[in-house]
Design an enzyme around this catalytic site. Structure first.
Site, PDB file in Angstrom:
ATOM      1  CE1 TYR A 100      -0.659   6.740   3.192  1.00 51.75           C
ATOM      2  CE2 TYR A 100      -1.665   6.544   5.353  1.00 51.75           C
ATOM      3  CZ  TYR A 100      -1.711   6.329   3.991  1.00 51.75           C
ATOM      4  OH  TYR A 100      -2.796   5.721   3.430  1.00 51.75           O
TER       5      TYR A 100
ATOM      6  NE  ARG B  29       0.124  -1.430  -5.609  1.00 57.00           N
ATOM      7  CZ  ARG B  29       0.350  -1.193  -4.329  1.00 57.00           C
ATOM      8  NH1 ARG B  29      -0.273  -1.915  -3.403  1.00 57.00           N
ATOM      9  NH2 ARG B  29       1.190  -0.250  -3.954  1.00 57.00           N
TER      10      ARG B  29
ATOM     11  CE  LYS C  62      -3.406   8.704   1.772  1.00 57.43           C
ATOM     12  NZ  LYS C  62      -4.072   8.634   0.435  1.00 57.43           N
TER      13      LYS C  62
END
Length: 241
Positions: free
Chosen positions: A147, A19, A151
Site C-alpha cells: 500500500y 463510499r 501511494k
C-alpha cells in the site's frame, strides 16, 4: 459544506466514489453544480451522480466508462483518482498476489484513468488531476509495504505529469490524507483510536470535509498555478515528510 471555489460547472470524475472519501467528494462537487460521475466496482453512487460500474484494473472497462461519461457530461475536466484497496500483512507473509492486486488498483489504475482523461484535457488546454495518496505513502507503515509503495508512486506520477502537461493548462497534484473518519476507521477499537490520536498534533481524526476542502481548492480556478504539489491533510502527523 462549502462549495468549490470554481464558479464554472465542470465535468468531474471521481474513481472509487461509492463510499468513504470518494463518495463525500462526489457529493461535494454535485452540490456545487458540477456534472459528476463516479466509478466503482459496484457502480453505486450518491443521488444526482452518474454511477458507473468499472474495474479500473481492466483497460477495456476504463475506456468504456470514459465513453459513457463523455456522452453524458462531455469530456472529463476534473479527475480525482481516489480508488484504492489494501491487503495488509507483514513483508515476509505478503504474497505476490497481495502485492500485485494493490499495485494494480492503486497505482496502475490511477495511471490508466489519468492517461485516458488527459487526452481531452490537452485538447481543451484545461484539466485538473488530483491523486488521492495517503500519509502512509510518505511515512511508511509496518504491514503495508504494498500500500505504501503504491501511494508513494502517485507522487512521481503527478510530478512527471506536471512536467509533461504543465504547458497545456493541466495541473496534477497529490492529496495525502491521514486518519480520516470513514466507515473503515469506525471499525477501529477505542484503544486503536487513542493510539492514533496520540500521534496527531491536532488531537483529532480528520473528516471527509477536511479532504474535500483541499480537493475543491486544488480543482478550482484559484489553484491554476499549483501543480506537482503534495498536500498532506493529516493534522500534522506526517510533517517533514
Amino acid at each position: 459544506m462549502s462549495e468549490p471555489t470554481s464558479p464554472t460547472a465542470r465535468s468531474v470524475l471521481i474513481t472509487g466514489g461509492s463510499r468513504g472519501i470518494g463518495r463525500g467528494l462526489a457529493q461535494r462537487f454535485a452540490a456545487a453544480g458540477h456534472k459528476v460521475a463516479t466509478t466503482s466496482r459496484s457502480g453505486e453512487a450518491p443521488e444526482g451522480v452518474l454511477g458507473i460500474a468499472c474495474d479500473i484494473t481492466d483497460a477495456g472497462q476504463v475506456d468504456a466508462a470514459f465513453t459513457e461519461i463523455e456522452q453524458a457530461h462531455g469530456p472529463v475536466e476534473i479527475l480525482v483518482a481516489n480508488a484504492g484497496i489494501t491487503r495488509d500483512t507483514l513483508l515476509l507473509r505478503m504474497s505476490d498476489e497481495d502485492w500485485d492486486a494493490v499495485i494494480a488498483t492503486n497505482l496502475t489504475g490511477a495511471f490508466r484513468v489519468v492517461k485516458r482523461a488527459t487526452r481531452a484535457m490537452m485538447r481543451q488546454r484545461f484539466g485538473r488531476v488530483v491523486l488521492i495518496s495517503s500519509v502512509v505513502g510518505l511515512l511508511g507503515s509496518a504491514g503495508q509495504v504494498n500500500y505504501a509503495a503504491s501511494k508513494s508512486g502517485l507522487v512521481g506520477l503527478a510530478r512527471s505529469l506536471t512536467r509533461e502537461l504543465g504547458g497545456r493548462g493541466v495541473t496534477a497534484n497529490v492529496v495525502a490524507p491521514g486518519f480520516i473518519e470513514t466507515d473503515m476507521t469506525a471499525e477501529l477499537s477505542e484503544e486503536q483510536v487513542k493510539a492514533y490520536l496520540a500521534q496527531i498534533p491536532t488531537g483529532r481524526l480528520g473528516t471527509i470535509d477536511d479532504v474535500a476542502d483541499t480537493v475543491a481548492w486544488l480543482t478550482g480556478d484559484g489553484a491554476g498555478y499549483v501543480s506537482g504539489a503534495v498536500i498532506p491533510v493529516d493534522g500534522g502527523l506526517g510533517m517533514g515528510h
